[in-house]
Design a protein around this motif. Structure first.
Motif, PDB file in Angstrom:
ATOM      1  N   THR A  72       5.956   3.163  -0.836  1.00 40.96           N
ATOM      2  CA  THR A  72       5.001   2.114  -0.500  1.00 40.96           C
ATOM      3  C   THR A  72       5.588   1.231   0.589  1.00 40.96           C
ATOM      4  OG1 THR A  72       5.850   0.397  -2.006  1.00 40.96           O
ATOM      5  CG2 THR A  72       4.325   2.004  -2.946  1.00 40.96           C
ATOM      6  N   PRO A  80      -1.889   8.276  -6.009  1.00 43.38           N
ATOM      7  CA  PRO A  80      -2.711   7.557  -5.037  1.00 43.38           C
ATOM      8  C   PRO A  80      -2.438   8.051  -3.611  1.00 43.38           C
ATOM      9  CG  PRO A  80      -1.105   6.085  -6.107  1.00 43.38           C
ATOM     10  CD  PRO A  80      -1.000   7.402  -6.775  1.00 43.38           C
ATOM     11  N   VAL A 113      -1.784  -1.205  -3.627  1.00 42.93           N
ATOM     12  CA  VAL A 113      -1.128  -1.168  -4.949  1.00 42.93           C
ATOM     13  C   VAL A 113      -0.525  -2.532  -5.259  1.00 42.93           C
ATOM     14  CG1 VAL A 113      -0.551   1.286  -5.153  1.00 42.93           C
ATOM     15  CG2 VAL A 113       0.945  -0.210  -3.835  1.00 42.93           C
ATOM     16  N   THR A 149      -3.793   3.574  -0.053  1.00 41.24           N
ATOM     17  CA  THR A 149      -4.307   2.922  -1.256  1.00 41.24           C
ATOM     18  C   THR A 149      -3.557   1.613  -1.509  1.00 41.24           C
ATOM     19  OG1 THR A 149      -4.656   5.112  -2.225  1.00 41.24           O
ATOM     20  CG2 THR A 149      -4.752   3.230  -3.738  1.00 41.24           C
ATOM     21  N   ARG A 157       0.842  -1.196   0.000  1.00 40.42           N
ATOM     22  CA  ARG A 157       0.000   0.000   0.000  1.00 40.42           C
ATOM     23  C   ARG A 157       0.883   1.255   0.000  1.00 40.42           C
ATOM     24  NH1 ARG A 157       0.282   1.199   5.391  1.00 40.42           N
ATOM     25  NH2 ARG A 157       0.898  -0.648   6.554  1.00 40.42           N
TER      26      ARG A 157
END
Ligand code: ADP
Ligand code: MG
Length: 379
Positions: free
Chosen positions: A331, A353, A359, A357, A316
């Motif tokens: 991330t 993003p 991913v 979020t 994320r």
């Protein structure tokens, strides 16, 4: 800091005035130097090819200047050999080595004007005055200093002083040029322009060059090959591309470019990291552990159904930094490893993003680089 030959009687150096412009190879063998109990150069072996631009790159204190000064002759190593072509030079005085040298602080003579500074190596070699004047003028032209001959050094900007130092280094057509962080005092824009100019000058002159920097981007920009120093040893020597694409050790991977690292567990020839099975061209072992290097610009943000044939990870977003030409997306993968992606901005894409979020991230198998376990973790 002394300049090549400035402590010697001119008569001694007249005999060694430059002749052939043929490029010379440099061969360093088992070169060692210690201060007290601390080894600063630890049995260095280094070959610089004729006409090559080789950069010594390493963190502060890794021994770059010491190695360069030993090649120049300003520093006497404890043991080892240095050959220029066939000639052993390790006991030879600096001025007899026929080296053009640019020091980090330029080491110009403040009481002489520009032309006298540049002409110094020629006067030292008893080159006749008319010839000296001609060669100084052409060296000044080469560095866009035409018309600056009568200026005093303290009337020049940092960039101009740096050019004077370069002109002085090449004016006697040395067979080897050594430079110690010559651009470090310049601002970023001028530094980047000079990197290109120095590289072009090298292509014109073809003089064997050893260049020192702690700036990895500068090393990649300018060099035929880069030697990476780590505490008095050469950790790696290769072309910029080979080092970047396959750093071979964590120290080198961390020093060159940006990277994220993943722990990889290998069992029966199957590698797993961050909850995913990894395919790679070369597994370093069938059993055990290794480290995966992830370069941010080689990573892809995958849409639904994308990533066929890639190594794929789930995670994320933790943050996004807009940097003009690129977007740095931070991330964390499932399992907790932080991984950064650099995405090219083309305009028109929506906002990045938001944190949290989910991913999917992909990397091509051909971009998947694994480091063997013994190369992990430079302490
Ligand atoms: P670099 O140029 O890579 O920053 P140097 O070659 O200048 O590194 O120095 C390497 C190491 O040797 C450093 O730890 C430095 O402190 C040490 N060193 C260099 N010169 C001397 C000296 N004259 N006496 C004692 N230690 C020195
Ligand atoms: Mg240094």
């Amino acid at each position: 800091m002394r300049l090549a030959g400035d402590h010697e009687r001119p008569r001694d150096v007249a005999a060694s005035a430059s002749g052939s412009a043929t490029a010379l190879p440099i061969a360093v063998r088992r070169l060692s130097k210690a201060y007290g109990a601390v080894p600063v150069l630890d049995e260095i072996d280094l070959d610089v090819r004729p006409g090559e631009f080789l950069t010594l790159l390493g963190p502060s204190g890794s021994g770059k200047t010491t190695l360069l000064m030993a090649i120049a002759g300003f520093l006497r190593p404890d043991k080892g050999s240095i050959r220029f072509g066939e000639r052993e030079v390790v006991r030879l005085a600096p001025h007899k080595r026929e080296i053009g040298m640019v020091f980090q602080n330029y080491a110009l003579f403040p009481h002489m004007d520009v032309a006298r500074n540049v002409g110094f190596p020629l006067r030292l070699r008893r080159v006749p005055a008319a010839e000296t004047a001609r060669r100084v003028e052409s060296a000044l032209e080469m560095f866009q200093l035409g018309g600056f001959g009568t200026r005093r050094i303290d009337q020049l900007s940092g960039g101009q002083r740096q050019r004077v130092a370069l002109a002085r280094a090449i004016v006697f057509e040395p067979r080897i040029i050594l430079m110690d962080e010559p651009l470090s005092a310049l601002d970023k824009q001028l530094r980047e322009r000079m990197q290109i100019e120095l590289r072009q000058l090298h292509e014109r002159l073809g003089t064997t060059t050893v260049y020192v920097t702690h700036d990895q981007r500068e090393a990649l920009t300018m060099s035929d090959r880069v030697a990476i120093l780590d505490r008095g040893r050469i950790a790696r020597i290769d072309t910029p591309r080979a080092i970047y694409d396959d750093p071979g050790s964590r120290f080198v991977a961390e020093f060159i470019g940006e990277s994220s690292f993943l722990d990889v567990a290998i069992a029966n020839g199957i590698a797993r990291a961050a909850g995913a099975t990894i395919r790679a061209d070369n597994l370093p072992t069938r059993q055990g552990r290794c480290t995966m290097v992830l370069r941010p610009e080689r990573l892809h943000l995958l849409g639904p159904g994308e990533g066929e044939g890639m190594n794929c990870f789930e995670g994320r977003v933790t943050g996004a930094v807009y940097q003009g030409d690129t977007l740095l997306l931070q991330t964390v993968l499932n399992g907790g490893s932080p991984v950064a992606l650099r995405l090219t901005t083309r305009g028109g894409e929506g906002p990045p993003p938001v944190p949290g979020t989910p991913v999917r991230i992909g990397i091509a198998v051909s971009d998947t680089v694994l480091l063997p376990d013994e190369a992990r973790g430079a302490p």
